[in-house]
Write a protein that holds these residues in place. Structure first.
Motif, mmCIF file in Angstrom:
data_model
loop_
_atom_site.group_PDB
_atom_site.id
_atom_site.type_symbol
_atom_site.label_atom_id
_atom_site.label_comp_id
_atom_site.label_asym_id
_atom_site.label_seq_id
_atom_site.Cartn_x
_atom_site.Cartn_y
_atom_site.Cartn_z
ATOM 1 N N LEU A 1 25.732 10.572 -36.427
ATOM 2 C CA LEU A 1 24.323 10.180 -36.457
ATOM 3 C C LEU A 1 23.806 9.741 -35.093
ATOM 4 O O LEU A 1 22.617 9.457 -34.944
ATOM 5 N N ARG B 1 20.295 5.981 -33.036
ATOM 6 C CA ARG B 1 20.270 7.107 -33.951
ATOM 7 C C ARG B 1 19.540 8.313 -33.376
ATOM 8 O O ARG B 1 18.527 8.172 -32.700
ATOM 9 N N ARG C 1 12.860 6.764 -35.101
ATOM 10 C CA ARG C 1 11.420 6.517 -35.087
ATOM 11 C C ARG C 1 11.179 5.085 -34.612
ATOM 12 O O ARG C 1 12.075 4.247 -34.705
ATOM 13 N N THR D 1 8.135 3.079 -35.319
ATOM 14 C CA THR D 1 6.924 2.482 -35.896
ATOM 15 C C THR D 1 6.968 0.957 -35.796
ATOM 16 O O THR D 1 5.966 0.325 -35.433
ATOM 17 N N VAL D 2 8.097 0.378 -36.111
ATOM 18 C CA VAL D 2 8.197 -1.084 -36.105
ATOM 19 C C VAL D 2 8.034 -1.614 -34.681
ATOM 20 O O VAL D 2 7.289 -2.570 -34.443
ATOM 21 N N ASP E 1 13.555 2.351 -35.922
ATOM 22 C CA ASP E 1 13.355 2.087 -37.351
ATOM 23 C C ASP E 1 14.652 2.266 -38.149
ATOM 24 O O ASP E 1 15.002 1.429 -38.987
ATOM 25 N N ARG E 2 15.345 3.376 -37.901
ATOM 26 C CA ARG E 2 16.563 3.637 -38.683
ATOM 27 C C ARG E 2 17.640 2.618 -38.337
ATOM 28 O O ARG E 2 18.350 2.104 -39.213
ATOM 29 N N LEU F 1 17.141 -0.370 -37.298
ATOM 30 C CA LEU F 1 16.726 -1.648 -37.875
ATOM 31 C C LEU F 1 17.238 -1.835 -39.295
ATOM 32 O O LEU F 1 17.571 -2.953 -39.707
ATOM 33 N N ALA F 2 17.263 -0.744 -40.032
ATOM 34 C CA ALA F 2 17.711 -0.852 -41.425
ATOM 35 C C ALA F 2 19.130 -1.416 -41.478
ATOM 36 O O ALA F 2 19.442 -2.264 -42.329
ATOM 37 N N LEU F 3 19.985 -0.957 -40.559
ATOM 38 C CA LEU F 3 21.359 -1.462 -40.556
ATOM 39 C C LEU F 3 21.378 -2.942 -40.175
ATOM 40 O O LEU F 3 22.120 -3.738 -40.759
ATOM 41 N N LEU G 1 18.989 -5.076 -40.748
ATOM 42 C CA LEU G 1 18.475 -5.798 -41.919
ATOM 43 C C LEU G 1 19.555 -5.928 -42.983
ATOM 44 O O LEU G 1 19.733 -6.996 -43.593
ATOM 45 N N HIS G 2 20.248 -4.838 -43.227
ATOM 46 C CA HIS G 2 21.316 -4.858 -44.226
ATOM 47 C C HIS G 2 22.365 -5.901 -43.851
ATOM 48 O O HIS G 2 22.737 -6.756 -44.669
ATOM 49 N N VAL H 1 29.875 -0.997 -44.444
ATOM 50 C CA VAL H 1 29.005 -0.072 -43.700
ATOM 51 C C VAL H 1 29.800 1.168 -43.288
ATOM 52 O O VAL H 1 29.301 2.295 -43.384
ATOM 53 N N ALA I 1 30.105 3.271 -46.293
ATOM 54 C CA ALA I 1 28.824 3.911 -46.619
ATOM 55 C C ALA I 1 28.549 5.099 -45.705
ATOM 56 O O ALA I 1 27.796 6.004 -46.071
ATOM 57 N N HIS I 2 29.140 5.080 -44.521
ATOM 58 C CA HIS I 2 28.957 6.192 -43.589
ATOM 59 C C HIS I 2 30.090 7.216 -43.688
ATOM 60 O O HIS I 2 30.170 8.120 -42.861
#
Lengths: 316, 316
Positions: free
Chosen positions: B58, B67, B71, B73-74, B91-92, B94-96, B98-99, B117, B120-121
């Motif tokens: 990734l 990644r 993106r 946006t944030v 953005d992508r 950030l999700a990790l 946040l998790h 994690v 999950a990957h």
């Protein structure tokens, strides 16, 4: 100063109307924080943000909360990680949560962050969280669980019947800087047509706010959140019975109570569809009015604000 | 078990090569956490994430961290709020964060989150942060400031000269579950060609790791991060002088030290471009090899891994 006790969406639309009638520097909103929640480490303040987005013209026009033109890249990635959030986390919205969380972690108060965020959005009114202290609305369900309000409302879609509503932390909370002054020196205090139980309730649960409301010489005028005997949006109809209130324009007024009887209100504005309720309120020492309160049209919201000011005896 | 002491990008590419040579269940990476930082309330672990993204396919193919197809946006919204982040927050990605932040806030350890994690990957290797305790790389600058590593490296783009590097918290840190076992029972310990000072340094700064490395019967074989007398990427050349090391394939080996002299290494693999350095190391009790170490091509990384195993005397 016109001081508005505010929840989220209903208050946002009411404030948008009020700001068409009076200049923004004459308006202070004292906003509920009982809905605030920490998720994924982020501090989320739905009512403050709904007001900010609405008044800044950024709000999603249909759902009336969150951002228009929102994106969900982060949420989709969280879902990929097996951690799909039950609370809507849009990318643009997340930025505000990140900003707030970072500032709070660095020692700023919620009221300081809120003021800066309002300024960054070009808002001219004063936006105050009711308190900088943690106050959390908890829902005790009939099936015996103790849930954060958002767990009950968003995660479980208000599926569980409500036995009781409490405001954890409220007893020890003090009003945020400016709140007591905004109530004490107000020309009028307006109670937005927000959910009485979980939007206005947490505001009234802060002892210093209750005291300031009791002491203020300003008239306190509320707007009924019930229209035509029904709740316009949200779940007040699930919560009002749990606190012993009747879901009607008269029932909510009676639950708030008349100020001269130790309650909140000097005046009460209801929708014309509920005009029959006025008879039920005849025994209460309230100035009342019936007008159009459905604020889908901002002009209606502005007219509603004018009616409230008239009931309060305040010149726009 | 092949246990790899790992930083970020260099280690990720080395591990990708190693995983072409041996099955993933035979590989454990013990990863630096000194670069980890909390920004906007989010716990960010750059080295763990670079390895995860690289091995999951990734990673951004040019920058080698973050990644692909990212993106922002944030980040753009944060900038609009006047809070432009100096650390890249996609953005992508950030999700990790946040998790991880959410799980840590709920009481999970970093090693537990990291394992989940990785799973999950779809990663088959064991990925271990060197410790679950806070260890933070601090940079003391010549101009007298004490900076978080990321403040020095990312925010200030390594502009300030470095007086000293310290690892706050390391003395009190204990190895994460599995780390000591992975070192004690290893067939070989491989030191990835990561920054010796700020990637491998914090790993070695945890007392329980040092002790386990000293005690393990496994050979310890390192790969030079210096190629042709220069650092391939990063800023080891800014940091090696601050710790008294020479920026050369021989200089780094001498700084790590030979194990029989109380140092880290039993073996040392350098680039063919630095073959002349082998003469400088003749006095050290090290098994050495010179091969192609520039891992732009995964096949080269795989061949490098084979060479490391050969130096360690381990059959792939």
């Amino acid at each position: 100063m016109l001081t508005v006790l505010a929840g989220g969406v209903g208050a946002a639309r009411f404030l948008r109307g009020l700001l068409r009638v009076v200049p923004p520097e004459r308006v202070t909103a004292v906003v509920n924080v009982g809905d605030d929640v920490t998720l994924h480490g982020l501090r989320i303040c739905p009512d403050l943000d709904s007001i900010t987005y609405t008044l800044a013209g950024l709000v999603h026009p249909v759902q009336q909360w969150g951002r228009a033109d929102e994106r969900f890249t982060v949420r989709d990635e969280l879902t990929r990680l097996g951690d799909a959030p039950w609370f809507t986390l849009g990318d643009r919205d997340l930025a505000l949560h990140l900003h707030r969380t970072g500032r709070l972690a660095a020692g700023a108060t919620l009221s300081a962050v809120t003021a800066d965020v309002a300024r960054a959005h070009g808002l001219g009114l004063t936006l105050l969280p009711v308190t900088d202290d943690p106050v959390t609305t908890r829902i005790r369900t009939v099936d015996g669980r103790d849930l954060h309000f958002q767990e009950w409302w968003v995660r479980e879609r208000a599926g569980a019947d409500v036995a009781a509503v409490t405001f954890a932390g409220a007893d020890a909370a003090t009003p945020a800087p400016g709140v007591v002054e905004a109530l004490a020196t107000a020309e009028a205090v307006l109670v937005a047509p927000s959910n009485p139980v979980v939007s206005i309730g947490p505001v009234l649960a802060v002892p210093g706010v209750t005291a300031a409301l009791a002491a203020t010489p300003a008239p306190v005028v509320g707007v009924s959140p019930v229209i035509g005997g029904r709740v316009v949006r949200g779940m007040a109809d699930r919560l009002l019975p749990a606190v012993g209130a009747v879901t009607s324009a008269a029932g909510v007024a009676r639950w708030y109570g008349a100020r001269r009887d130790g309650g909140l209100l000097d005046g009460w504005v209801i929708d014309t569809a509920d005009a029959a309720d006025l008879a039920e309120l005849a025994d209460l020492p309230l100035r009342t009015a019936a007008t159009d309160t459905l604020m889908d049209d901002p002009d209606v919201a502005a007219a509603l604000a004018r009616t409230c000011l008239a009931v309060a005896g305040v010149t726009p």
